[in-house]
Write a protein that holds these residues in place. Structure first.
Motif, PDB file in Angstrom:
ATOM      1  N   ARG A 361      43.468  62.835 123.773  1.00 19.85           N
ATOM      2  CA  ARG A 361      42.896  64.112 123.325  1.00 19.85           C
ATOM      3  C   ARG A 361      41.749  63.808 122.375  1.00 19.85           C
ATOM      4  O   ARG A 361      41.952  63.176 121.335  1.00 19.85           O
ATOM      5  CB  ARG A 361      43.970  64.964 122.638  1.00 19.85           C
ATOM      6  N   ASP A 362      40.543  64.236 122.762  1.00 22.67           N
ATOM      7  CA  ASP A 362      39.347  63.907 121.988  1.00 22.67           C
ATOM      8  C   ASP A 362      39.286  62.410 121.679  1.00 22.67           C
ATOM      9  O   ASP A 362      38.934  61.983 120.568  1.00 22.67           O
ATOM     10  CB  ASP A 362      39.317  64.714 120.680  1.00 22.67           C
ATOM     11  N   PRO A 381      48.552  69.909 120.668  1.00 24.40           N
ATOM     12  CA  PRO A 381      48.181  71.032 119.803  1.00 24.40           C
ATOM     13  C   PRO A 381      47.589  72.173 120.622  1.00 24.40           C
ATOM     14  O   PRO A 381      47.059  71.962 121.721  1.00 24.40           O
ATOM     15  CB  PRO A 381      47.138  70.427 118.861  1.00 24.40           C
ATOM     16  N   PRO A 382      47.625  73.397 120.099  1.00 28.45           N
ATOM     17  CA  PRO A 382      47.135  74.542 120.877  1.00 28.45           C
ATOM     18  C   PRO A 382      45.625  74.664 120.939  1.00 28.45           C
ATOM     19  O   PRO A 382      45.093  75.296 121.859  1.00 28.45           O
ATOM     20  CB  PRO A 382      47.741  75.744 120.139  1.00 28.45           C
ATOM     21  N   SER A 383      44.915  74.071 119.986  1.00 30.02           N
ATOM     22  CA  SER A 383      43.469  74.277 119.922  1.00 30.02           C
ATOM     23  C   SER A 383      42.747  73.577 121.078  1.00 30.02           C
ATOM     24  O   SER A 383      43.257  72.637 121.687  1.00 30.02           O
ATOM     25  CB  SER A 383      42.927  73.758 118.592  1.00 30.02           C
ATOM     26  N   ARG A 384      41.557  74.050 121.351  1.00 31.67           N
ATOM     27  CA  ARG A 384      40.756  73.529 122.455  1.00 31.67           C
ATOM     28  C   ARG A 384      40.341  72.092 122.182  1.00 31.67           C
ATOM     29  O   ARG A 384      39.953  71.735 121.068  1.00 31.67           O
ATOM     30  CB  ARG A 384      39.521  74.400 122.651  1.00 31.67           C
ATOM     31  N   ALA A 385      40.402  71.241 123.224  1.00 33.42           N
ATOM     32  CA  ALA A 385      40.042  69.836 123.075  1.00 33.42           C
ATOM     33  C   ALA A 385      39.695  69.253 124.436  1.00 33.42           C
ATOM     34  O   ALA A 385      39.977  69.844 125.483  1.00 33.42           O
ATOM     35  CB  ALA A 385      41.175  69.046 122.423  1.00 33.42           C
ATOM     36  N   THR A 412      38.693  70.049 129.661  1.00 35.33           N
ATOM     37  CA  THR A 412      38.966  70.657 128.360  1.00 35.33           C
ATOM     38  C   THR A 412      40.081  71.676 128.542  1.00 35.33           C
ATOM     39  O   THR A 412      40.212  72.297 129.608  1.00 35.33           O
ATOM     40  CB  THR A 412      37.719  71.347 127.793  1.00 35.33           C
ATOM     41  N   GLU A 414      43.046  74.415 126.215  1.00 34.79           N
ATOM     42  CA  GLU A 414      43.686  74.955 125.028  1.00 34.79           C
ATOM     43  C   GLU A 414      44.905  75.744 125.478  1.00 34.79           C
ATOM     44  O   GLU A 414      45.044  76.073 126.666  1.00 34.79           O
ATOM     45  CB  GLU A 414      42.724  75.861 124.257  1.00 34.79           C
ATOM     46  N   THR A 417      46.742  82.059 126.506  1.00 34.80           N
ATOM     47  CA  THR A 417      47.313  83.264 125.905  1.00 34.80           C
ATOM     48  C   THR A 417      46.996  84.446 126.793  1.00 34.80           C
ATOM     49  O   THR A 417      46.013  84.452 127.529  1.00 34.80           O
ATOM     50  CB  THR A 417      46.738  83.527 124.505  1.00 34.80           C
TER      51      THR A 417
END
Length: 554
Positions: A361-362, A381-385, A412, A414, A417
């Motif tokens: 991730r990243d 993690p939930p955030s965009r990566a 990419t 995330e 939702t």
């Protein structure tokens, strides 16, 4: 005669028990301290008559509860006199009876009463003289009958009951008994199998209505049938006995099954109106080995021929009919068959030595899973990566059948939702927030509910012309179709580069992709041909896929 029940709710017979208790120094007396009355029952008398009208002695009868106080009942009344009785609670039942006739070989009369409402003492007569023949035949008069099965499913409310009869001879006769059930509540199907020296016939039909069948006659012409051809591959160095099974998908039924030597071919002629056919192939297995099965669902059309080749190169990743990977809240789930066979069939137990799947991730490694090829689960993690997902499987003993397959995807992502519209939290009349099955309040103001979301993975499939042993002709140019699956399919390819190696991947030669194929000049006999694809889809997601020793020449 066998029976089964669909896994739906059933009502239980309820019994009330009044418990004597001291409350304030008083002891209850009278009816409240006695057992509640047992359910009212009625006598069901079943008379069985053979084809001469005399009492039958060789029969099997079953009464199944469908609704009411006897919904959970299943009884098999029998008496050698031909008249059997049983007491049952009030309710809806289903009755079926198989009577055996031995005067001219063994013949069976199967009589089904889909609806039997028991609300008083009742007599039912099961009379073999009411039956009519089941006469379903293939177009080849020399074909030999193998087996058949007839099934009846009755639905009432949220309950269904199923009964069946399986036959090793073609002399079945059937009849409906009793009043009609509700329209569309009776579903019946019949599957029969025949064979000749060159093919097998799978003749299936379905019926829906308010009654069971009384007789069934059908003569099939060849134009009415579809042809399914099963080719048993034998990847280099493997031969032996394979097993197969063919039956309509979705129903309890009998099947066409058997064995064939790999490499080899067997052919089926099937009825298209039976729906999707399910073919299971089990590759040759060493005595101590784990059986490796492939499954294919086939939609047949009259007059067409469909061929499925199992366990033959090129083995590699496949996304046919699969998402491959998806986000589920804080989880990234991967399930990509890394060693699907040349037709894209996913193996149940592929042979391999090592298998690893890694996620970054990243640029930071999240983790590595080892074990089943192409299967892994990561917490993210939930955030965009930006992610890179890489899976590799190796097997040293599979020369000419992909000794190493690697696929590396970038994308990419995330946590997905799904926002609910509106500005205020939904409320029940009692001003209590509505809740999901997981007991989480469901709100609409600035709230989101996690959902599953597929990830944009792609795979590239190569289809060189190979013989039944998985090898190609040496020293000749061949056209190899290239097929894209997954996110980049259906015209969503931005770029695709294909390369070939004949030295085990030490060096690579770029090949132009023209009209969905590349041209490979096969090397000398006994050489492995390796294949590589580098793909970018229109959204910028990428794939790097390498298959070492994808096929060999001879």
């Amino acid at each position: 005669m066998n029976t089964s029940s669909a896994p739906r709710p059933r009502r239980s017979v309820l019994r009330a028990l009044a418990l004597a208790a001291l409350i304030g120094g008083l002891t209850p007396v009278g009816p409240s301290s006695a057992l509640a009355a047992e359910p009212e029952t009625f006598t069901l008398t079943i008379r069985h008559l053979d084809r001469t009208g005399l009492p039958a002695t060789e029969y099997g009868t079953q009464v199944l509860g469908v609704a009411g106080e006897g919904a959970d009942k299943a009884v098999h009344p029998y008496d050698a006199s031909g008249t059997a009785t049983v007491r049952l609670p009030r309710g809806r039942y289903m009755l079926n009876s198989a009577l055996t006739d031995r005067r001219e070989g063994i013949s069976t009369d199967w009589i089904v009463q889909p609806r039997l409402d028991l609300d008083r003492d009742t007599t039912v007569t099961v009379d073999a003289r009411t039956t009519a023949p089941v006469d379903v035949r293939p177009p080849d008069p020399a074909a030999v009958f193998r087996r058949s099965g007839m099934f009846v499913e009755v639905s009432h409310g949220d309950v269904s009951r199923e009964v069946n009869i399986v036959n090793a001879t073609p002399s079945l006769r059937v009849a409906h008994l009793g009043p009609d059930a509700e329209p569309g509540s009776v579903r019946q199907w019949f599957d029969a199998y025949w064979s000749n020296d060159t093919a097998q016939y799978a003749l299936g039909q379905t019926f829906t209505g308010s009654r069971a069948l009384t007789g069934l006659t059908r003569r099939y012409a060849q134009k009415d049938l579809a042809t399914l051809r099963l080719r048993a591959g034998a990847r280099p160095g493997t031969t032996g006995t394979a097993r197969y099974d063919l039956q309509p998908k979705g129903d309890t039924t009998v099947s066409a099954y058997g064995q064939l030597t790999a490499p080899g071919t067997t052919t089926f002629h099937v009825t298209p109106d039976r729906g999707t056919w399910n073919m299971t192939y089990t590759a040759p297995t060493a005595p101590e080995g784990t059986p490796n099965r492939y499954v294919a669902d086939i939609t047949a059309r009259a007059g067409t021929t469909t061929t499925h080749t199992f366990d033959n190169p090129v083995f590699g990743p496949s996304l046919a009919g699969r998402p491959g990977a998806e986000r589920d809240g804080g989880k990234l789930l991967m399930d990509v068959p890394m060693l699907a066979d040349g037709d894209g069939h996913a193996p149940s137990s592929p042979s391999y030595d090592t298998a690893f799947t890694t996620l970054t991730r990243d640029g930071v490694r999240i983790g590595t899973h080892s074990g089943t090829p192409g299967r892994a689960e990561f917490t993210v993690p939930p955030s965009r990566a930006a992610y890179r997902l890489t899976s590799t499987v190796s097997r040293r003993s599979a020369a000419g059948a992909t000794t190493r397959a690697t696929a590396s995807w970038t994308f990419t992502s995330e946590a997905p939702t799904a926002k609910t519209p509106g500005k205020t939290a939904l409320k029940t009349p009692g001003d209590t927030p509505l809740r999901t099955p997981g007991n989480t309040p469901l709100k609409t103001t600035g709230s989101s509910t996690p959902t599953k979301s597929p990830l944009p993975l792609s795979t590239v499939r190569f289809s060189p012309p190979l013989d039944a042993t998985g090898t190609a002709t040496a020293d000749t140019p061949v056209r190899v179709p290239v097929t894209v699956e997954g996110a980049a399919a259906n015209g969503r390819v931005r770029s695709l580069r294909v390369s070939v190696s004949t030295d085990g991947g030490a060096s690579w030669t770029r090949l132009p992709v023209e009209d969905g194929a590349v041209t490979i000049h096969n090397p000398r006999a006994g050489t492995g041909v390796s294949l590589r694809a580098e793909l970018t889809d229109t959204a910028g997601n990428t794939l790097e896929q390498t298959l070492i020793d994808a096929y060999r020449t001879e």
